[in-house]
Write a protein that holds these residues in place. Sequence first.
Motif, short mmCIF file in Angstrom:
data_model
loop_
_atom_site.label_atom_id
_atom_site.label_comp_id
_atom_site.label_asym_id
_atom_site.label_seq_id
_atom_site.Cartn_x
_atom_site.Cartn_y
_atom_site.Cartn_z
N ILE A 1 0.55 -3.06 -8.00
CA ILE A 1 1.09 -1.84 -7.40
C ILE A 1 1.27 -0.76 -8.47
N ILE A 2 1.82 -1.15 -9.61
CA ILE A 2 2.02 -0.20 -10.71
C ILE A 2 0.67 0.30 -11.23
N ALA A 3 -0.25 -0.63 -11.46
CA ALA A 3 -1.54 -0.27 -12.05
C ALA A 3 -2.30 0.74 -11.19
N TYR A 4 -2.30 0.53 -9.89
CA TYR A 4 -3.07 1.40 -9.01
C TYR A 4 -2.35 2.68 -8.61
N ASN A 5 -1.02 2.73 -8.81
CA ASN A 5 -0.27 3.87 -8.28
C ASN A 5 0.69 4.50 -9.28
N GLN A 6 0.54 4.21 -10.55
CA GLN A 6 1.49 4.72 -11.53
C GLN A 6 1.46 6.23 -11.63
N PRO A 7 2.56 6.83 -11.98
CA PRO A 7 3.86 6.23 -12.25
C PRO A 7 4.63 5.94 -10.96
N LEU A 8 5.42 4.90 -11.00
CA LEU A 8 6.27 4.51 -9.88
C LEU A 8 7.64 4.11 -10.40
N SER A 9 8.63 4.24 -9.55
CA SER A 9 9.96 3.74 -9.90
C SER A 9 10.11 2.33 -9.33
N ARG A 10 11.14 1.65 -9.74
CA ARG A 10 11.41 0.31 -9.20
C ARG A 10 11.63 0.38 -7.69
N SER A 11 12.31 1.43 -7.25
CA SER A 11 12.56 1.54 -5.81
C SER A 11 11.27 1.77 -5.03
N ASP A 12 10.30 2.46 -5.64
CA ASP A 12 8.99 2.62 -4.99
C ASP A 12 8.33 1.26 -4.78
N ILE A 13 8.41 0.42 -5.80
CA ILE A 13 7.80 -0.91 -5.71
C ILE A 13 8.50 -1.74 -4.63
N GLU A 14 9.81 -1.66 -4.60
CA GLU A 14 10.57 -2.40 -3.58
C GLU A 14 10.22 -1.92 -2.18
N LEU A 15 10.04 -0.62 -2.04
CA LEU A 15 9.68 -0.06 -0.74
C LEU A 15 8.30 -0.56 -0.31
N ILE A 16 7.38 -0.63 -1.24
CA ILE A 16 6.02 -1.09 -0.93
C ILE A 16 6.02 -2.59 -0.63
N ARG A 17 6.69 -3.37 -1.47
CA ARG A 17 6.69 -4.83 -1.31
C ARG A 17 7.65 -5.29 -0.22
N GLY A 18 8.66 -4.49 0.06
CA GLY A 18 9.64 -4.86 1.07
C GLY A 18 10.65 -5.88 0.59
N ILE A 19 10.77 -6.01 -0.73
CA ILE A 19 11.69 -6.99 -1.31
C ILE A 19 12.08 -6.52 -2.71
N ASN A 20 13.26 -6.93 -3.16
CA ASN A 20 13.73 -6.58 -4.49
C ASN A 20 12.73 -7.09 -5.53
N SER A 21 12.33 -6.22 -6.43
CA SER A 21 11.32 -6.58 -7.43
C SER A 21 11.83 -6.45 -8.86
N ASP A 22 13.15 -6.38 -9.03
CA ASP A 22 13.71 -6.20 -10.37
C ASP A 22 13.29 -7.31 -11.33
N GLY A 23 13.35 -8.55 -10.88
CA GLY A 23 12.98 -9.67 -11.74
C GLY A 23 11.53 -9.60 -12.18
N ALA A 24 10.66 -9.28 -11.24
CA ALA A 24 9.23 -9.18 -11.55
C ALA A 24 8.97 -8.05 -12.53
N VAL A 25 9.63 -6.91 -12.32
CA VAL A 25 9.44 -5.76 -13.20
C VAL A 25 9.98 -6.07 -14.60
N LYS A 26 11.14 -6.73 -14.67
CA LYS A 26 11.70 -7.10 -15.97
C LYS A 26 10.74 -8.02 -16.73
N THR A 27 10.12 -8.95 -16.01
CA THR A 27 9.15 -9.86 -16.63
C THR A 27 7.96 -9.07 -17.17
N LEU A 28 7.46 -8.13 -16.40
CA LEU A 28 6.31 -7.33 -16.82
C LEU A 28 6.65 -6.49 -18.05
#
Length: 182
Positions: free
Chosen positions: A92-119
């Motif tokens: 999602i980040i690669a194809y649509n950057q720049p994005l905020s964490r909330s943008d990713i959550e909105l797209i995925r429909g789930i909290n993505s903080d852990g995934a983003v922290k890992t990345l």
Amino acid sequence: MALQDKGILEALLYTAGDEGLDQQQLLEILEIEPTTLTELIEAYDSPGLTIQHYGNTYVLTTKKEASDYIEQLIEQKSKMKLSQAAMESLSIIAYNQPLSRSDIELIRGINSDGAVKTLIARGLVEAKEEADSRSHQLYTTELFLNVFGIEHLDDLPTTDEEDEEIEAFFSNLVNQKGDNHE
């Protein structure tokens, strides 16, 4: 300078990989007799490689003395594996950057903080402050390009159909979200 039979044998077995080559294939390609093949294999000497004989198949393998180092390499590479959530977030980040964490959550429909922290921890994504946004914006890094073997983000795989679907999806997303950039 032409390769000697030993070099050709090594190149063939390397190219064949884990499957190896059977004796008949080697004899035909090298145009040698079975006794000559046996002599070549017995005389093969490489600091880190050896030729193993399994039934009628010959395989180029690493020497047992290198196993500790190979295990370390495998462990390092396995640490680079990402969870499904991290891979989704990264794409999602690669194809649509720049994005905020909330943008990713909105797209995925789930909290993505852990995934983003890992990345971010793995150096594949970085968070940058931007003047026109209240939140950090996420971008892929040079390491991302290196890991995925591309030179530019334009080299990411895509098709015209996907472009249309992605554009329609994000247009719809913007309409749902409005102009409120978190």
